[in-house]
Enzyme design. Sequence first.
Site, PDB file in Angstrom:
ATOM      1  N   GLY A  92       0.803  -1.444  -0.114  1.00 10.53           N
ATOM      2  CA  GLY A  92      -0.261   0.072   0.055  1.00 10.53           C
ATOM      3  C   GLY A  92       0.834   1.355  -0.157  1.00 10.53           C
ATOM      4  CE  LYS A 114       7.584   0.206   5.412  1.00 14.29           C
ATOM      5  NZ  LYS A 114       8.277  -0.505   6.379  1.00 14.29           N
ATOM      6  CG  ASP A 253       0.850  -8.583   6.576  1.00 12.90           C
ATOM      7  OD1 ASP A 253       0.239  -9.471   7.413  1.00 12.90           O
ATOM      8  OD2 ASP A 253       0.841  -7.596   6.827  1.00 12.90           O
TER       9      ASP A 253
HETATM   10  P1  AMP Z   1       2.213  -2.798   7.836  1.00 18.69           P
HETATM   11  O1  AMP Z   1       1.610  -2.797   9.291  1.00 18.69           O
HETATM   12  O2  AMP Z   1       3.379  -1.897   7.480  1.00 18.69           O
HETATM   13  O3  AMP Z   1       2.669  -4.472   7.818  1.00 18.69           O
HETATM   14  O4  AMP Z   1       1.262  -2.695   6.811  1.00 18.69           O
HETATM   15  C1  AMP Z   1      -0.165  -3.469   6.536  1.00 18.69           C
HETATM   16  C2  AMP Z   1      -0.664  -3.048   5.463  1.00 18.69           C
HETATM   17  O5  AMP Z   1      -1.128  -1.736   5.709  1.00 18.69           O
HETATM   18  C3  AMP Z   1       0.040  -3.175   4.411  1.00 18.69           C
HETATM   19  O6  AMP Z   1      -0.925  -3.617   3.319  1.00 18.69           O
HETATM   20  C4  AMP Z   1       0.703  -1.907   4.081  1.00 18.69           C
HETATM   21  O7  AMP Z   1       0.895  -1.506   2.868  1.00 18.69           O
HETATM   22  C5  AMP Z   1      -0.618  -1.041   4.475  1.00 18.69           C
HETATM   23  N1  AMP Z   1      -0.212   0.556   4.872  1.00 18.69           N
HETATM   24  C6  AMP Z   1       0.274   0.786   5.952  1.00 18.69           C
HETATM   25  N2  AMP Z   1       0.417   2.115   6.124  1.00 18.69           N
HETATM   26  C7  AMP Z   1      -0.015   2.501   4.989  1.00 18.69           C
HETATM   27  C8  AMP Z   1      -0.126   3.877   4.276  1.00 18.69           C
HETATM   28  N3  AMP Z   1       0.258   5.200   4.919  1.00 18.69           N
HETATM   29  N4  AMP Z   1      -0.717   3.968   3.005  1.00 18.69           N
HETATM   30  C9  AMP Z   1      -1.060   2.906   2.292  1.00 18.69           C
HETATM   31  N5  AMP Z   1      -1.273   1.548   2.862  1.00 18.69           N
HETATM   32  C10 AMP Z   1      -0.454   1.591   4.048  1.00 18.69           C
HETATM   33 MG    MG Z   2       3.872  -5.264   6.479  1.00 27.03          MG
END
Ligand code: AMP
Ligand code: MG
Length: 496
Positions: A92, A114, A253
């Site tokens: 995302g 990122k 994930d």
């Molecule tokens: P994470 O907590 O980093 O493992 O992210 C979990 C999910 O949320 C993943 O699909 C990320 O790509 C999405 N995600 C986290 N932060 C953002 C953001 N600021 N914008 C878009 N997607 C996000």
């Molecule tokens: Mg992640």
Amino acid sequence: MNARSALPFDNSFSRLPEQFFSHQHPSPVSSPELIRINATLALELGIDAQWLRSDEGVQMLAGNALPEHATPIATTYAGHQFGNWNPQLGDGRAILLGEVTSPSNGLRYDIQLKGAGQTPYSRSGDGRSPLGPVLREYIVSEAMNALGIPATRSLAAIITGDNVVRDHLLPGGILTRVAQSHIRIGTFQYFSARQDTASVKILADYVISRHYPEAAQTKNPYQTLLENVISRQAQLIALWQSVGFIHGVMNTDNMLLCGETVDFGPCAFMDTFHPETVYSSIDRNGRYAYNKQAPIARWNLSWLAQSLLPLMAEDEEQAVALAQEALNGFAATYQHAYDAVMCKKLGLNPSSPTSLMLIQNLLDLMNKEQCDFTLCFRFLAENLVPHKEKSSGISDFFHLPAAFNPWIEQWRCQVGKEFSDLGGIQTKLLAVNPAFIPRNHLVEEVIESANTRNDLSPFHSLVDLLEKPFDYHPEHSRYAQPPRPEQVVENTFCGT
Ligand code: AMP
Ligand code: MG
């Protein structure tokens, strides 16, 4: 030097069928500035660090310009987050530019930005990252590598010049993340949940050829793949435990098939030893506590096993039996790796039951005495051989309480039984028990000074220091010390 010669991309993942990703360009930012280039890593990857620092390089690292031969994509995945199934996650806020092959080890690495803007998987997110989490990930991922723990790496950090909206406005950043690949357990789950066995097979074959080529030669390549991933993960978690690392968000994930630690959101290194320590502000039930990391890894791996079932045998019952057998191997591999790494920290022989008893007794004492995890081991390393002269180690400011004395005597005696050259063992212990870890209060200090004073010198100092976590110098004692009570950070945040 131009982008073509600086970044010889060859993008194998983007040659997979279209269901695995979406083509997605990074979104430009207004006035990017370079914070840091990891020149050592660039060299290992065969990337010209000088070019990365050039205006053209910085524009690429900011997502404002695409290098030749990049095929920017966002990959799709699913996952269990804190135990809850989410059928559609995906990159995302991360965009894979391409892959390079390292001239130093011949391995293929993803180069990913990122915080580079929205993708089809952003859901309600902005696709951006505040500067704080970028700095945290840079510091912790590089520290992990210096500690010898497999982890994704940080090639560069950029400040975008744009603010991101969170609780308040924060400066935005972009991290260039490097991984052997970003394929997650959740990538398999995505296709498995859709009963798309053909895609699971394509993905499994891809992972085998990229990460576990020996598996292809075995009787049941998919079972071997599962066994190998289980083994790498079990060894990885043992290493985490050995340095007091708490990942904080062990969702399916966030576990990579290549066996590298990924996602340094709410992670932290423990100061005072307590087996149930949790830092993540979102982990209210302690699901990902320090002492739960091995069982959670196994639980996550059971989802990988589940996804691979249709490939392992035509007969479902037989496939389940094979998967079960592989999963049952987790505990033994983990225990073996854990005993080995803990014994190495203490100069003990893992095949002796006395060694294992000593480790358990030490941990019990540390817990009871509320001892700093890192300093306890470093102190023992410094004091294996009793010495009269003043040391120039962490023993200058840290001592184990008297309650440890009987244990220390027993330990010295046991090490002495195994090895005659205690001085030689001591040198080895000092090379495996770090004096410096990225303590949470230090990381917070760095972020605070970047956010409020626009001062990145504390970031650079900390990154420089953590490149050599085993080399203690008294002038850096501040970085080795545990937080004072008012500096203790109780929670870390995802910072998304
Ligand atoms: P994470 O907590 O980093 O493992 O992210 C979990 C999910 O949320 C993943 O699909 C990320 O790509 C999405 N995600 C986290 N932060 C953002 C953001 N600021 N914008 C878009 N997607 C996000
Ligand atoms: Mg992640």
